[in-house]
Design a protein around this motif. Structure first.
Motif, PDB file in Angstrom:
ATOM      1  N   GLY A  85       0.806  -1.230   0.000  1.00  0.00           N
ATOM      2  CA  GLY A  85       0.000   0.000   0.000  1.00  0.00           C
ATOM      3  C   GLY A  85       0.831   1.268   0.000  1.00  0.00           C
ATOM      4  O   GLY A  85       0.287   2.375   0.096  1.00  0.00           O
TER       5      GLY A  85
ATOM      6  N   LYS B  45       3.996   1.635  -4.571  1.00  0.00           N
ATOM      7  CA  LYS B  45       5.003   1.120  -5.514  1.00  0.00           C
ATOM      8  C   LYS B  45       4.380   0.738  -6.858  1.00  0.00           C
ATOM      9  O   LYS B  45       4.846   1.142  -7.916  1.00  0.00           O
ATOM     10  CB  LYS B  45       5.710  -0.124  -4.919  1.00  0.00           C
TER      11      LYS B  45
ATOM     12  N   THR C  29       1.493   1.524  -8.158  1.00  0.00           N
ATOM     13  CA  THR C  29       0.913   2.682  -8.851  1.00  0.00           C
ATOM     14  C   THR C  29       2.028   3.451  -9.561  1.00  0.00           C
ATOM     15  O   THR C  29       1.885   3.847 -10.727  1.00  0.00           O
ATOM     16  CB  THR C  29       0.164   3.576  -7.843  1.00  0.00           C
TER      17      THR C  29
HETATM   18  P1  ADP Z   1       1.890  -1.073  -3.249  1.00  0.00           P
HETATM   19  O1  ADP Z   1       2.254  -1.475  -4.628  1.00  0.00           O
HETATM   20  O2  ADP Z   1       3.022  -0.404  -2.522  1.00  0.00           O
HETATM   21  O3  ADP Z   1       1.298  -2.184  -2.448  1.00  0.00           O
HETATM   22  P2  ADP Z   1      -0.240   0.421  -4.516  1.00  0.00           P
HETATM   23  O4  ADP Z   1       0.403   1.378  -5.440  1.00  0.00           O
HETATM   24  O5  ADP Z   1      -0.834  -0.822  -5.073  1.00  0.00           O
HETATM   25  O6  ADP Z   1       0.759   0.077  -3.331  1.00  0.00           O
HETATM   26  O7  ADP Z   1      -1.412   1.166  -3.726  1.00  0.00           O
HETATM   27  C1  ADP Z   1      -1.225   2.452  -3.112  1.00  0.00           C
HETATM   28  C2  ADP Z   1      -2.576   2.901  -2.571  1.00  0.00           C
HETATM   29  O8  ADP Z   1      -3.460   3.147  -3.663  1.00  0.00           O
HETATM   30  C3  ADP Z   1      -3.262   1.872  -1.678  1.00  0.00           C
HETATM   31  O9  ADP Z   1      -3.933   2.574  -0.659  1.00  0.00           O
HETATM   32  C4  ADP Z   1      -4.240   1.208  -2.618  1.00  0.00           C
HETATM   33  O10 ADP Z   1      -5.363   0.731  -1.910  1.00  0.00           O
HETATM   34  C5  ADP Z   1      -4.619   2.353  -3.548  1.00  0.00           C
HETATM   35  N1  ADP Z   1      -4.972   1.875  -4.894  1.00  0.00           N
HETATM   36  C6  ADP Z   1      -4.134   1.298  -5.779  1.00  0.00           C
HETATM   37  N2  ADP Z   1      -4.771   1.000  -6.931  1.00  0.00           N
HETATM   38  C7  ADP Z   1      -6.060   1.382  -6.769  1.00  0.00           C
HETATM   39  C8  ADP Z   1      -7.228   1.347  -7.597  1.00  0.00           C
HETATM   40  N3  ADP Z   1      -7.187   0.854  -8.846  1.00  0.00           N
HETATM   41  N4  ADP Z   1      -8.380   1.842  -7.100  1.00  0.00           N
HETATM   42  C9  ADP Z   1      -8.424   2.364  -5.853  1.00  0.00           C
HETATM   43  N5  ADP Z   1      -7.367   2.446  -5.013  1.00  0.00           N
HETATM   44  C10 ADP Z   1      -6.197   1.961  -5.454  1.00  0.00           C
END
Ligand code: ADP
Length: 264
Positions: A37, A40, A42
């Motif tokens: 979360g 990374k 994203t």
């Molecule tokens: P990591 O890769 O470090 O686990 P992410 O980049 O997946 O983190 O997620 C960062 C934040 O964005 C988290 O709070 C996640 O719930 C939120 N998030 C990621 N993708 C989505 C999405 N498609 N819709 C809503 N929230 C998202």
């Protein structure tokens, strides 16, 4: 080669990535590490425009990614992710050749690239070329997934937790193979992982993220020896662990310099 300037992305009003500025150098193995979360994935997905960002600039080869047509951009960037499975009714060779076929490469060129990649990833061509995904172990499937992402010789390889579900031994041998591929082909790689040992075993450039922000970035030994704050110190754990990890990092660099037996 890829630069982020003050990039921000929110989902439903909640920031996922906040004011991130980064520079991924050509030919380097960069690793984004952080807890689940932390933003990374994203960050990675904004590079090939699988996710659009809200503000800031991301440049690839000097041009904002938003000026590159999406299909052209994705052809220049391989993407390997554990959950993108192989096509079950296609052989290993057909799976690896997915993008070269779309690009209408001549058959001979496709065949030799498939053989080259099988050899690079320790999959004996005579054994694996005609196999189907269900005839492969988890580790072999992951290798084929990586070969597929590399097939059309992309300028950048993006990898998101590519070794997630593998046992530690297979995982470690795949890490060594990826390092070998990166060295052999001078490949630019950006990999996302939550695994500290994996990050330190692979990275030339390490980016530690927390809560959507970059906390510290630099060479792994800089983060270990000169943590920017208590969060970085705490993330890498107590000093014993830090010293052990620093040892891992040194071993990796010896392997890279060819001063230790190949394969680590
Ligand atoms: P990591 O890769 O470090 O686990 P992410 O980049 O997946 O983190 O997620 C960062 C934040 O964005 C988290 O709070 C996640 O719930 C939120 N998030 C990621 N993708 C989505 C999405 N498609 N819709 C809503 N929230 C998202």
């Amino acid at each position: 080669m890829i630069e982020f300037e003050h990039v921000t992305k929110a989902f439903h009003g909640k920031a996922a990535v906040s004011d991130v500025s980064l520079n991924f150098a050509r030919g380097a193995f960069s690793v984004l590490v952080g807890t689940s979360g932390s933003g990374k994935s994203t960050t990675l997905k904004m590079i090939n425009r699988m996710v659009d960002f809200d503000s800031g600039i991301i440049r690839f080869a000097g041009e904002p990614v938003t000026r590159h047509p999406v299909t052209a951009l994705r052809r220049r960037m391989g993407y390997a992710i554990q959950s993108i499975g192989l096509f079950p009714h296609w052989t290993v060779a057909e799976n690896i050749a997915t993008v070269p076929r779309l690009l209408k490469w001549p058959d001979k060129k496709i065949h030799s690239r498939v053989i080259e990649l099988l050899e690079l990833l320790n999959l004996e061509p005579a054994v694996f070329y005609q196999r189907y995904p269900h005839q492969l172990s988890g580790g072999q499937q992951q290798r084929v997934g990586v070969a597929r992402a590399l097939a059309a010789d992309p300028e950048v390889l993006l990898m998101d937790e590519p070794f997630g579900a593998l046992d530690p031994v297979t995982r470690s041998s795949l890490q060594q193979e990826i390092l070998r591929v990166q060295r052999a082909e001078g490949r630019t790689i950006i990999l996302v992982t939550h695994d500290i040992d994996e990050a330190l075993a692979l990275a030339d450039h390490l980016v530690l993220m927390d809560n959507g922000k970059v906390v510290q970035q630099g060479a792994p030994d800089t983060l270990l020896r000169q943590p920017a704050n208590d969060f970085v110190r705490g993330f890498f754990g107590d000093s014993d662990r830090g010293i052990r990890l620093l040892g891992l990092y040194c071993v990796k660099n010896l392997v890279r310099l060819g001063e230790a037996p190949s394969g680590g």
